[in-house]
Design a protein around this motif. Structure first.
Motif, PDB file in Angstrom:
ATOM      1  N   VAL A  76     -14.070  20.990 -17.463  1.00 22.91           N
ATOM      2  CA  VAL A  76     -14.316  21.829 -16.295  1.00 22.91           C
ATOM      3  C   VAL A  76     -14.936  21.019 -15.157  1.00 22.91           C
ATOM      4  O   VAL A  76     -14.637  21.268 -13.976  1.00 22.91           O
ATOM      5  N   VAL A  77     -15.771  20.019 -15.454  1.00 21.45           N
ATOM      6  CA  VAL A  77     -16.352  19.196 -14.385  1.00 21.45           C
ATOM      7  C   VAL A  77     -15.267  18.351 -13.720  1.00 21.45           C
ATOM      8  O   VAL A  77     -15.194  18.264 -12.488  1.00 21.45           O
ATOM      9  N   VAL A  78     -14.405  17.736 -14.518  1.00 21.42           N
ATOM     10  CA  VAL A  78     -13.333  16.907 -13.959  1.00 21.42           C
ATOM     11  C   VAL A  78     -12.397  17.758 -13.104  1.00 21.42           C
ATOM     12  O   VAL A  78     -11.990  17.358 -12.001  1.00 21.42           O
ATOM     13  N   ARG A  79     -12.048  18.938 -13.575  1.00 17.56           N
ATOM     14  CA  ARG A  79     -11.165  19.805 -12.795  1.00 17.56           C
ATOM     15  C   ARG A  79     -11.868  20.342 -11.553  1.00 17.56           C
ATOM     16  O   ARG A  79     -11.251  20.502 -10.500  1.00 17.56           O
ATOM     17  N   THR A  80     -13.160  20.627 -11.682  1.00 19.79           N
ATOM     18  CA  THR A  80     -13.910  21.139 -10.538  1.00 19.79           C
ATOM     19  C   THR A  80     -13.954  20.127  -9.405  1.00 19.79           C
ATOM     20  O   THR A  80     -13.767  20.479  -8.233  1.00 19.79           O
ATOM     21  N   VAL A  81     -14.195  18.866  -9.731  1.00 18.55           N
ATOM     22  CA  VAL A  81     -14.296  17.864  -8.670  1.00 18.55           C
ATOM     23  C   VAL A  81     -12.939  17.661  -8.003  1.00 18.55           C
ATOM     24  O   VAL A  81     -12.849  17.416  -6.791  1.00 18.55           O
ATOM     25  N   ARG A  82     -11.849  17.820  -8.759  1.00 17.23           N
ATOM     26  CA  ARG A  82     -10.508  17.739  -8.170  1.00 17.23           C
ATOM     27  C   ARG A  82     -10.251  18.927  -7.238  1.00 17.23           C
ATOM     28  O   ARG A  82      -9.657  18.786  -6.172  1.00 17.23           O
ATOM     29  N   VAL A  83     -10.698  20.118  -7.655  1.00 15.66           N
ATOM     30  CA  VAL A  83     -10.543  21.307  -6.816  1.00 15.66           C
ATOM     31  C   VAL A  83     -11.285  21.129  -5.498  1.00 15.66           C
ATOM     32  O   VAL A  83     -10.749  21.420  -4.417  1.00 15.66           O
ATOM     33  N   LEU A  84     -12.523  20.658  -5.565  1.00 11.39           N
ATOM     34  CA  LEU A  84     -13.318  20.460  -4.349  1.00 11.39           C
ATOM     35  C   LEU A  84     -12.631  19.490  -3.394  1.00 11.39           C
ATOM     36  O   LEU A  84     -12.565  19.730  -2.189  1.00 11.39           O
ATOM     37  N   ALA A  85     -12.140  18.378  -3.937  1.00 11.59           N
ATOM     38  CA  ALA A  85     -11.488  17.385  -3.090  1.00 11.59           C
ATOM     39  C   ALA A  85     -10.209  17.942  -2.476  1.00 11.59           C
ATOM     40  O   ALA A  85      -9.921  17.722  -1.294  1.00 11.59           O
ATOM     41  N   GLN A  86      -9.447  18.689  -3.270  1.00 10.16           N
ATOM     42  CA  GLN A  86      -8.173  19.214  -2.785  1.00 10.16           C
ATOM     43  C   GLN A  86      -8.361  20.285  -1.728  1.00 10.16           C
ATOM     44  O   GLN A  86      -7.681  20.283  -0.695  1.00 10.16           O
ATOM     45  N   LEU A  87      -9.276  21.223  -1.957  1.00  9.36           N
ATOM     46  CA  LEU A  87      -9.429  22.353  -1.043  1.00  9.36           C
ATOM     47  C   LEU A  87     -10.179  21.992   0.235  1.00  9.36           C
ATOM     48  O   LEU A  87      -9.987  22.656   1.263  1.00  9.36           O
ATOM     49  N   THR A  88     -11.053  20.996   0.196  1.00  4.39           N
ATOM     50  CA  THR A  88     -11.818  20.635   1.391  1.00  4.39           C
ATOM     51  C   THR A  88     -11.234  19.441   2.133  1.00  4.39           C
ATOM     52  O   THR A  88     -11.529  19.250   3.313  1.00  4.39           O
ATOM     53  N   GLY A  89     -10.431  18.622   1.441  1.00  4.28           N
ATOM     54  CA  GLY A  89      -9.929  17.409   2.070  1.00  4.28           C
ATOM     55  C   GLY A  89     -11.005  16.365   2.283  1.00  4.28           C
ATOM     56  O   GLY A  89     -10.874  15.488   3.146  1.00  4.28           O
ATOM     57  N   GLN A  90     -12.104  16.455   1.500  1.00  6.59           N
ATOM     58  CA  GLN A  90     -13.221  15.518   1.616  1.00  6.59           C
ATOM     59  C   GLN A  90     -13.432  14.798   0.280  1.00  6.59           C
ATOM     60  O   GLN A  90     -12.775  15.108  -0.715  1.00  6.59           O
ATOM     61  N   LEU A  91     -14.368  13.874   0.265  1.00  7.86           N
ATOM     62  CA  LEU A  91     -14.781  13.269  -0.994  1.00  7.86           C
ATOM     63  C   LEU A  91     -15.683  14.259  -1.719  1.00  7.86           C
ATOM     64  O   LEU A  91     -16.609  14.808  -1.126  1.00  7.86           O
ATOM     65  N   ALA A  92     -15.391  14.507  -2.994  1.00  5.71           N
ATOM     66  CA  ALA A  92     -16.116  15.519  -3.761  1.00  5.71           C
ATOM     67  C   ALA A  92     -16.915  14.884  -4.881  1.00  5.71           C
ATOM     68  O   ALA A  92     -16.500  13.879  -5.466  1.00  5.71           O
ATOM     69  N   VAL A  93     -18.071  15.492  -5.180  1.00  4.59           N
ATOM     70  CA  VAL A  93     -18.969  14.997  -6.222  1.00  4.59           C
ATOM     71  C   VAL A  93     -19.485  16.187  -7.027  1.00  4.59           C
ATOM     72  O   VAL A  93     -19.885  17.204  -6.452  1.00  4.59           O
ATOM     73  N   VAL A  94     -19.462  16.065  -8.349  1.00  4.90           N
ATOM     74  CA  VAL A  94     -20.059  17.079  -9.215  1.00  4.90           C
ATOM     75  C   VAL A  94     -21.016  16.381 -10.172  1.00  4.90           C
ATOM     76  O   VAL A  94     -20.648  15.420 -10.850  1.00  4.90           O
ATOM     77  N   GLU A  95     -22.232  16.862 -10.206  1.00  9.70           N
ATOM     78  CA  GLU A  95     -23.259  16.335 -11.105  1.00  9.70           C
ATOM     79  C   GLU A  95     -23.206  17.103 -12.423  1.00  9.70           C
ATOM     80  O   GLU A  95     -23.163  18.331 -12.435  1.00  9.70           O
ATOM     81  N   TYR A  96     -23.181  16.368 -13.540  1.00  4.17           N
ATOM     82  CA  TYR A  96     -23.268  17.026 -14.846  1.00  4.17           C
ATOM     83  C   TYR A  96     -24.669  17.611 -15.019  1.00  4.17           C
ATOM     84  O   TYR A  96     -25.646  17.051 -14.506  1.00  4.17           O
ATOM     85  N   PRO A  97     -24.794  18.710 -15.737  1.00  4.19           N
ATOM     86  CA  PRO A  97     -26.131  19.259 -15.998  1.00  4.19           C
ATOM     87  C   PRO A  97     -27.008  18.217 -16.690  1.00  4.19           C
ATOM     88  O   PRO A  97     -26.597  17.615 -17.687  1.00  4.19           O
ATOM     89  N   SER A  98     -28.190  18.005 -16.180  1.00  5.48           N
ATOM     90  CA  SER A  98     -29.106  17.033 -16.761  1.00  5.48           C
ATOM     91  C   SER A  98     -29.574  17.482 -18.139  1.00  5.48           C
ATOM     92  O   SER A  98     -29.857  18.663 -18.359  1.00  5.48           O
ATOM     93  N   LEU A  99     -29.673  16.526 -19.065  1.00  7.44           N
ATOM     94  CA  LEU A  99     -30.194  16.848 -20.394  1.00  7.44           C
ATOM     95  C   LEU A  99     -31.600  17.427 -20.300  1.00  7.44           C
ATOM     96  O   LEU A  99     -31.974  18.320 -21.059  1.00  7.44           O
TER      97      LEU A  99
END
Length: 355
Positions: A105-128
């Motif tokens: 879901v994180v990998v797909r989420t960052v792809r969605v952000l990049a695709q829909l905004t046309g910007q560089l996208a970053v998603v942080e994994y939940p910290s342990l």
């Protein structure tokens, strides 16, 4: 604060400049936008906005361009986050459908952000250290080594190799399968459901009460587990859309240093920290933030804007953040809409079917 009409003029200038990358003149505003006033009034409003530092004239006889101060006012007073459009919602659903674990879901989420905004996208994994332990697995790899698998309530899986110091009868006994299984059960019974700040006291108590044949093994496991949960432990990020940023070259005087800084990821982690972002408005449960230009407190980001939001498993519970980086000449309303929507979707995934 400019009048409502001048805010409308500023909004039109920002909208036009984002779309065309060309300085905006009063004639263009008169022809393209229904502002309800004469061209002379628009010129007076533009002159006032320029005097107040919200727009500037890049060269003689040119139209006007928003300044960082102008973008800030636009975001704070004009830009409005709206629901996703039907095509955007369909695209997000299609890309995220079928994700079964956190990594997917994180990998797909960052792809969605990049695709829909046309910007560089970053998603942080939940910290342990911000999550609770769901399961701890111990698997022997050899006479003095074992694999520790940490599974959190957010679905994050972290693997650590535990090495015991030196050979000897105590080490051989510690890795006896029965002893290993007994220790695994004891650790899970004591730690499952506990957050990072609660773990150390529990581990200290377990170490004090451990039987002799568990002490060496338990000491090694405790060392790795505490290291994984420490505040400065390495965080994980997913990044996508670097090519989107590269296509924005005309908006940056020098893109190389920015790409280098992003590659190091330290800059990204700092940008995702809520303390470093400027507020985009109150009342958003995702804690969405927009930082523009110098608000990023980094020379390489002086021509960039960052839009971030938090996601978690409950109202107001932020486990990590996601966002996008692009030029200050950004479509702020559209970008803010996507970032907030994706953060809410990821929060629902983290909460599970009952959330």
């Amino acid at each position: 604060m400019p009048s409502e009409r001048r805010l409308q003029v500023l909004s039109a200038i920002v909208t036009d400049y984002v779309r065309t990358r060309e300085p905006v003149g009063s004639r263009a505003l008169t022809e393209r936008y229904r502002l309800g006033v004469s061209p002379a009034t628009i010129r007076n409003d533009m002159a006032a906005l320029e005097d107040e530092g919200y727009i500037y004239q890049p060269h003689t006889s040119a139209g006007r361009v928003p300044t960082q101060k102008g973008y800030r006012l636009f975001v704070d007073e004009v830009a409005r986050v709206k629901p996703l459009s039907a095509p955007e919602r369909e695209a997000m659903t299609a890309l995220l459908a079928g994700a079964v674990d956190l990594d997917q879901v994180v990998v797909r989420t960052v792809r969605v952000l990049a695709q829909l905004t046309g910007q560089l996208a970053v998603v942080e994994y939940p910290s342990l250290r911000r999550t609770a332990l769901r399961h701890l697995e111990l698997v022997a790899l050899g006479p003095t080594r074992l694999l520790m698998v940490i599974v959190t309530d957010t679905g994050r899986v972290e693997q650590r190799t535990v090495t015991l110091a030196g050979p000897g009868p105590q080490v051989v006994g510690a890795l006896d399968p029965l002893v290993l299984e007994r220790l695994r059960l004891r650790l899970n019974a004591a730690l499952v459901g506990r957050r990072a700040q609660e773990v150390v006291p529990v581990l200290t108590h377990l170490a004090e009460q451990a039987p002799d044949d568990e002490r060496a093994l338990l000491a090694a496991v405790i060392g790795e587990l505490v290291a994984a949960l420490r505040p400065d432990a390495e965080e994980r990020l997913a990044v996508a859309g670097t090519a989107n940023l590269a296509r924005s070259t005309p908006d940056f005087s020098s893109l190389g240093p920015l790409l280098d800084a992003i590659e190091e990821q330290v800059v990204l982690l700092r940008l995702l920290s809520p303390e470093t972002d400027a507020p985009a408005g109150d009342g958003d449960p995702t804690g969405m933030r927009v930082s523009i230009g110098s608000e990023n407190h980094d020379d390489v980001l002086a021509e960039a804007s960052v839009v971030t939001a938090g996601y978690g498993v409950g109202q107001g519970q932020v486990l990590a953040r996601l966002g996008v980086i692009g030029p200050t000449r950004m479509d702020y309303p559209a970008t803010m809409t996507v970032v907030r929507a994706v953060a809410r979707y990821l929060s629902r995934f983290m909460a599970g079917p009952a959330g």
